[in-house]
Design a protein around this motif. Structure first.
Motif, PDB file in Angstrom:
ATOM      1  N   ALA A 109       0.822  -1.211   0.000  1.00 16.73           N
ATOM      2  CA  ALA A 109       0.000   0.000   0.000  1.00 16.73           C
ATOM      3  C   ALA A 109       0.854   1.258   0.000  1.00 16.73           C
ATOM      4  O   ALA A 109       0.447   2.302  -0.530  1.00 16.73           O
ATOM      5  CB  ALA A 109      -0.917   0.000   1.217  1.00 16.73           C
ATOM      6  N   ALA A 110       2.046   1.148   0.554  1.00  5.47           N
ATOM      7  CA  ALA A 110       2.937   2.304   0.586  1.00  5.47           C
ATOM      8  C   ALA A 110       3.683   2.492  -0.728  1.00  5.47           C
ATOM      9  O   ALA A 110       4.487   3.422  -0.858  1.00  5.47           O
ATOM     10  CB  ALA A 110       3.940   2.139   1.723  1.00  5.47           C
ATOM     11  N   GLY A 111       3.431   1.617  -1.692  1.00 10.92           N
ATOM     12  CA  GLY A 111       4.068   1.747  -2.992  1.00 10.92           C
ATOM     13  C   GLY A 111       5.446   1.134  -3.054  1.00 10.92           C
ATOM     14  O   GLY A 111       6.231   1.472  -3.946  1.00 10.92           O
ATOM     15  N   LEU A 112       5.744   0.205  -2.165  1.00 11.19           N
ATOM     16  CA  LEU A 112       7.040  -0.452  -2.142  1.00 11.19           C
ATOM     17  C   LEU A 112       6.918  -1.851  -2.714  1.00 11.19           C
ATOM     18  O   LEU A 112       5.848  -2.488  -2.605  1.00 11.19           O
ATOM     19  CB  LEU A 112       7.572  -0.530  -0.706  1.00 11.19           C
ATOM     20  CG  LEU A 112       7.792   0.806   0.006  1.00 11.19           C
ATOM     21  CD1 LEU A 112       8.119   0.559   1.477  1.00 11.19           C
ATOM     22  CD2 LEU A 112       8.908   1.599  -0.662  1.00 11.19           C
ATOM     23  N   PRO A 113       7.980  -2.354  -3.322  1.00 18.46           N
ATOM     24  CA  PRO A 113       7.917  -3.734  -3.828  1.00 18.46           C
ATOM     25  C   PRO A 113       7.829  -4.724  -2.677  1.00 18.46           C
ATOM     26  O   PRO A 113       8.404  -4.511  -1.615  1.00 18.46           O
ATOM     27  CB  PRO A 113       9.224  -3.882  -4.594  1.00 18.46           C
ATOM     28  CG  PRO A 113      10.148  -2.855  -4.001  1.00 18.46           C
ATOM     29  CD  PRO A 113       9.279  -1.716  -3.602  1.00 18.46           C
ATOM     30  N   SER A 114       7.087  -5.813  -2.897  1.00 18.69           N
ATOM     31  CA  SER A 114       6.960  -6.840  -1.858  1.00 18.69           C
ATOM     32  C   SER A 114       8.289  -7.556  -1.687  1.00 18.69           C
ATOM     33  O   SER A 114       9.122  -7.598  -2.587  1.00 18.69           O
ATOM     34  CB  SER A 114       5.856  -7.834  -2.234  1.00 18.69           C
ATOM     35  OG  SER A 114       6.169  -8.450  -3.470  1.00 18.69           O
ATOM     36  N   THR A 115       8.469  -8.118  -0.501  1.00 20.71           N
ATOM     37  CA  THR A 115       9.705  -8.826  -0.170  1.00 20.71           C
ATOM     38  C   THR A 115       9.375 -10.256   0.209  1.00 20.71           C
ATOM     39  O   THR A 115       8.208 -10.631   0.350  1.00 20.71           O
ATOM     40  CB  THR A 115      10.439  -8.143   0.988  1.00 20.71           C
ATOM     41  OG1 THR A 115       9.603  -8.207   2.143  1.00 20.71           O
ATOM     42  CG2 THR A 115      10.727  -6.678   0.659  1.00 20.71           C
ATOM     43  N   HIS A 116      10.425 -11.058   0.404  1.00 13.99           N
ATOM     44  CA  HIS A 116      10.227 -12.470   0.701  1.00 13.99           C
ATOM     45  C   HIS A 116      10.153 -12.754   2.194  1.00 13.99           C
ATOM     46  O   HIS A 116       9.810 -13.877   2.585  1.00 13.99           O
ATOM     47  CB  HIS A 116      11.366 -13.301   0.075  1.00 13.99           C
ATOM     48  CG  HIS A 116      11.409 -13.187  -1.414  1.00 13.99           C
ATOM     49  ND1 HIS A 116      10.460 -13.748  -2.243  1.00 13.99           N
ATOM     50  CD2 HIS A 116      12.306 -12.561  -2.230  1.00 13.99           C
ATOM     51  CE1 HIS A 116      10.756 -13.492  -3.507  1.00 13.99           C
ATOM     52  NE2 HIS A 116      11.879 -12.757  -3.529  1.00 13.99           N
ATOM     53  N   ASP A 117      10.481 -11.804   3.030  1.00 19.31           N
ATOM     54  CA  ASP A 117      10.453 -12.053   4.480  1.00 19.31           C
ATOM     55  C   ASP A 117      10.074 -10.762   5.189  1.00 19.31           C
ATOM     56  O   ASP A 117      10.267  -9.653   4.670  1.00 19.31           O
ATOM     57  CB  ASP A 117      11.818 -12.553   4.974  1.00 19.31           C
ATOM     58  CG  ASP A 117      12.919 -11.535   4.724  1.00 19.31           C
ATOM     59  OD1 ASP A 117      13.166 -10.712   5.625  1.00 19.31           O
ATOM     60  OD2 ASP A 117      13.494 -11.542   3.612  1.00 19.31           O
ATOM     61  N   PRO A 118       9.515 -10.867   6.410  1.00 20.38           N
ATOM     62  CA  PRO A 118       9.054  -9.662   7.119  1.00 20.38           C
ATOM     63  C   PRO A 118      10.190  -8.733   7.540  1.00 20.38           C
ATOM     64  O   PRO A 118       9.996  -7.537   7.659  1.00 20.38           O
ATOM     65  CB  PRO A 118       8.321 -10.234   8.334  1.00 20.38           C
ATOM     66  CG  PRO A 118       8.799 -11.636   8.487  1.00 20.38           C
ATOM     67  CD  PRO A 118       9.150 -12.109   7.113  1.00 20.38           C
ATOM     68  N   VAL A 119      11.377  -9.315   7.773  1.00 21.28           N
ATOM     69  CA  VAL A 119      12.488  -8.473   8.211  1.00 21.28           C
ATOM     70  C   VAL A 119      12.850  -7.458   7.132  1.00 21.28           C
ATOM     71  O   VAL A 119      12.986  -6.251   7.397  1.00 21.28           O
ATOM     72  CB  VAL A 119      13.705  -9.334   8.581  1.00 21.28           C
ATOM     73  CG1 VAL A 119      14.907  -8.455   8.909  1.00 21.28           C
ATOM     74  CG2 VAL A 119      13.374 -10.239   9.753  1.00 21.28           C
TER      75      VAL A 119
END
Length: 838
Positions: free
Chosen positions: A187-197
């Motif tokens: 939602a913030a316009g950032l690419p998704s990542t593979h882990d929460p960290v």
């Protein structure tokens, strides 16, 4: 030579073991506060012990124990409370910065994105203060706040940070589901990542990027920006419903508000810092507020006004002590004066009760009044009062002023309530406030920074004190004590018309300009300053007079202060009718009888008045004295229960015929003797009330002479001030403590030969034979050894000693830890090992 020395704590003993094989050399970048302290020179260690005297009690055995003690909660709280406002702001900034933080990071947080030259200049001084007091350690590129201070100042839901900042993104998202974190990132316009960290890190990078964060906020609805503006300066927490409004959901979806509990959200620290333009505090206060002038007077006017108040102060204390001279009010069971007795004293002094309480407390602080210690305990003048009365007026004033400056008893609290909702009474317990001397001296020192004759604006002075000690725990009381100081210094004549007088400035000469506590000066220095103040005050006080002006209306006018013998004699012969610049005395039958009771004759009184009056003795006054002398002692009263005897039977007949004497139950025993059921004192007062002038007589038939001012307490010392924590150590004590800590640290870090260790790393126990053999060998070779020792109280410690002699079950050795020769019983040595050759 003693065998029982101060024992280190368990933590110190453990640290000594842990460092047994470590090199005493400290790395360039310290890994702990103990290593940072180890790199300091003796001057820096001395400065630390002076700034935090609680670390000296008892003297730490080594630098590791000193560091441990400097990190305890009580010591850190005390150190933080004694910081000024900007030093506290810097400490609060370090608590919300990364750990460790660089100097540039701290400067950016305290000065903001735009920077501030004044703030940046003050930052180095504040950090130097924090370093000196061991609240911050490490080089400029790795500044660390002591862990306890970080726990006290860091943001938490239970106690929000003084900066108003909340938790970081990482702290606020701890425990949040990975799916929800990925939704926020998207939602913030950032690419998704593979882990929460990595997702949390990308969100943090967004909030700390000024350009991208500004672009994100430009898309926010106006209502959302309004919500952020209400939270940005704290508190950062807010409440939301289960179905939040659209503008709140916009913030929640983008992580600008993060949930911390059901129905509660928080503004992340990184987002708040962007909205604040990088500033941890809304208004940094790098410089103290100035003390502003309220009024200006000529210095001579100020000194004259202050001298007039000083003379009034002396007169008020003397009047109080005369009122209590023959035994004052009773002491309450819990200690102190009753409300009724304080009201009576206030009426006698013609003052409001709070002012009467102040003068009572001042006389007590100066050691002039105390309880007599009798079964029916009462307050009375002390023997020191008689000595004080014999001093010249300026010296009497300096005694009062010095007692006020150093006393911890605070008269302004009288009438209030203590922590247990008990009324605080004058002369009672619980009136000591250890900060009082420091506040008084600091208020006067700030007033002394203004030009002579200038009165400070009270509000600016209070603002300065709040900046110097901003701790909320003591700020309120210190402000009230400062206001009381302004009022009380005016009453005492230290200030005049609100400005510090010349003799008032002399009282402060013993202290350094920045001295915050009275402990910064020695008693000898304070005595010299008081003597100089008295010399400066002396020319301003009116000279005592040796005469009065007798008037025809049975009054005498004293146009100024009287010499002590004249004032004392006149106080017996006449009653004070009015006070002021000129005191008016009135002669009455009762006052003349009082003088005759004290052993004086009519001729003595005539001679006294003739010698000390600038006007002729009026005829009415001469007649009054002669008439009272003729009647005085005509009746004699003694103990039967009581009796009355008189050579004139007609007088006794007149007494028996008077209906007012019926309560005395008199009966005639002989033509010239009456007996009474009342005691002699009651009979004496009863006949005087009727209008006669009887005299008491002894068992031998001699007239009893009654003299005033007879009751005194046993010798009493003035109450000792209650110190604010440990007293400031002198240079000798600090120097000895530094040497002892250095010696103990050298012993604890000395390299040792490899020896079999126990499971917990401690020195193993050795048998008595092994211990004796090792000690004897060390005596022959002159080498030092490492021992474990248990004293008579059972406290264990480890020492480095150089044995000198072994005999009779004792070893005499030079103790490197204590830096002195001591004797140890061999049976108390638990283990022994040789030190390494290097």
């Amino acid at each position: 030579m003693s065998t029982d020395e101060p024992q280190p704590t368990d933590s110190a003993s453990g640290s000594a073991s842990a460092s047994a094989t470590a090199s005493p050399r400290v790395a360039e970048t310290p890994r702990s506060l103990a290593e940072a302290l180890r790199s300091r020179d003796d001057g820096a260690l001395s400065a630390l012990l002076r700034a935090r005297p609680d670390l000296l009690t008892p003297v730490p055995t080594d630098l590791t124990q000193l560091a441990t003690r400097a990190g305890t909660r009580a010591s850190v709280v005390r150190a933080l409370d004694h910081l000024d406002r900007f030093a506290q702001q810097v400490a609060e900034t370090l608590a919300v910065a990364q750990d460790p933080a660089s100097y540039d990071e701290v400067r950016a947080l305290i000065a903001g994105d735009e920077g501030d030259a004044v703030v940046e200049e003050a930052l180095s001084r504040a950090l130097a203060t924090l370093h000196e007091q061991a609240l911050v350690w490490g080089p400029d590129d790795r500044l660390r706040l002591v862990r306890t201070a970080r726990e006290l100042l860091a943001p938490a839901p239970q106690h929000p940070s003084p900066t108003g900042l909340g938790p970081t993104v990482a702290e606020a998202t701890a425990g949040m589901s990975p799916t929800r974190i990925q939704d926020i990132v998207t939602a913030a316009g950032l690419p998704s990542t593979h882990d929460p960290v990595s997702a949390v890190e990308s969100l943090r990078a967004l909030f700390t990027d000024r350009v991208r964060m500004s672009a994100l906020l430009d898309e926010a609805p106006a209502e959302s920006v309004e919500v952020l503006s209400r939270l940005v300066w704290g508190p950062p927490y807010g409440q939301v419903t289960a179905d939040p409004a659209r503008h709140l959901r916009w913030l929640l979806n983008r992580g600008l508000l993060l949930p911390t509990a059901p129905g509660t959200v928080v503004l992340p620290r990184e987002a708040a810092l962007h909205l604040r333009a990088g500033r941890a505090h809304r208004a940094p206060e790098p410089t103290p507020p100035p003390v502003v002038a309220a009024r200006e007077h000529r210095p001579q006017v100020v000194d004259t006004a202050a001298a007039g108040q000083a003379y009034t102060a002396l007169a008020t204390v003397e009047e109080l002590l005369k009122d209590w001279d023959e035994g004052g009010p009773a002491v309450l069971r819990a200690g102190g004066l009753s409300v009724r007795d304080l009201k009576r004293t206030a009426v006698a002094l013609d003052l409001p009760e709070p002012l009467a309480a102040f003068w009572v407390e001042l006389a007590y602080a100066a050691g002039l009044v105390a309880s007599d210690g009798e079964a029916d305990e009462r307050y009375a003048a002390t023997p020191a009062y008689d000595e004080w009365q014999e001093l010249p007026a300026p010296e009497r004033w300096s005694v009062l002023a010095t007692a006020w400056l150093t006393a911890t008893r605070t008269a302004g609290l009288i009438g209030g309530r203590d922590g247990k909702d008990r009324t605080l009474s004058a002369l009672g317990p619980h009136l000591d406030r250890s900060a009082a001397p420091e506040v008084r001296r600091r208020v006067l020192a700030l007033a002394a920074t203004l030009p002579e004759g200038t009165a400070p604006e009270p509000e600016s002075l209070l603002a300065r004190l709040r900046w110097e000690r901003p701790s909320p725990a003591s700020r309120d009381l210190r402000s009230r004590m400062a206001q009381w100081t302004l009022n009380e210094s005016e009453l005492l004549g230290i200030t005049g018309r609100g400005a510090l007088s010349t003799h008032g400035r002399a009282l402060l000469e013993a202290a350094a300009p920045d001295a915050a506590a009275d402990d910064a000066t020695s008693p000898a220095e304070r005595a010299v300053a008081a003597a100089r103040a008295a010399r400066l005050l002396a020319p301003l006080l009116p000279q005592p007079l040796d005469h009065v002006l007798l008037q025809a209306d049975l009054t005498a006018v004293a146009p100024g202060p009287l010499e002590r013998p004249l004032a004392d004699a006149l106080a017996v012969l006449a009653d004070v009718e009015s006070k002021g610049g000129a005191t008016v005395y009135r002669f009455t039958p009762g006052s003349v009888r009082r003088a005759l009771d004290s052993g004086q004759s009519a001729s003595d009184l005539h001679t006294f008045l003739t010698a000390h009056s600038r006007t002729p003795v009026p005829q009415p006054l001469a007649y009054l004295i002669d008439d009272m002398a003729r009647r005085h002692g005509h009746l004699r009263i003694g103990a039967a229960s009581a009796y009355v005897r008189c050579d004139d039977e007609a007088v006794l007949n007149e007494i028996l015929a008077d209906r007012r004497s019926q309560g005395l139950r008199l009966r005639r025993l002989a033509p010239t003797v009456l007996a009474a059921q009342a005691d002699p004192g009651t009979l004496l007062d009863g006949l005087r009330a009727i209008g006669f002038a009887p005299a008491a007589e002894s068992a031998e038939g001699d007239v009893l002479i009654t003299r005033a001012h007879a009751h005194r307490t046993p010798p009493r010392s003035a109450p000792e001030p209650v110190p604010d924590g440990p007293p400031l150590p002198d240079a000798t004590l600090v120097g000895a403590a530094v040497r002892a800590i250095r010696a103990g640290d050298l012993a604890s870090t000395a390299p040792r030969k490899e020896a079999p260790q126990t499971a917990d790393g401690r020195l193993p126990r050795t048998t008595a034979a092994e211990t004796l053999a090792t000690m004897q060998a060390a005596v022959l070779t002159g080498e030092a050894v490492w021992i474990g020792y248990v004293n008579a109280e059972g406290s264990a410690s480890q020492r480095v000693i150089a044995p000198v002699r072994v005999e009779g079950g004792f070893v005499t050795a030079y103790d490197h830890t204590a830096d002195e020769v001591r004797t140890y019983p061999l049976h108390r040595i638990t283990g022994v090992a040789e030190l390494a050759d290097d």
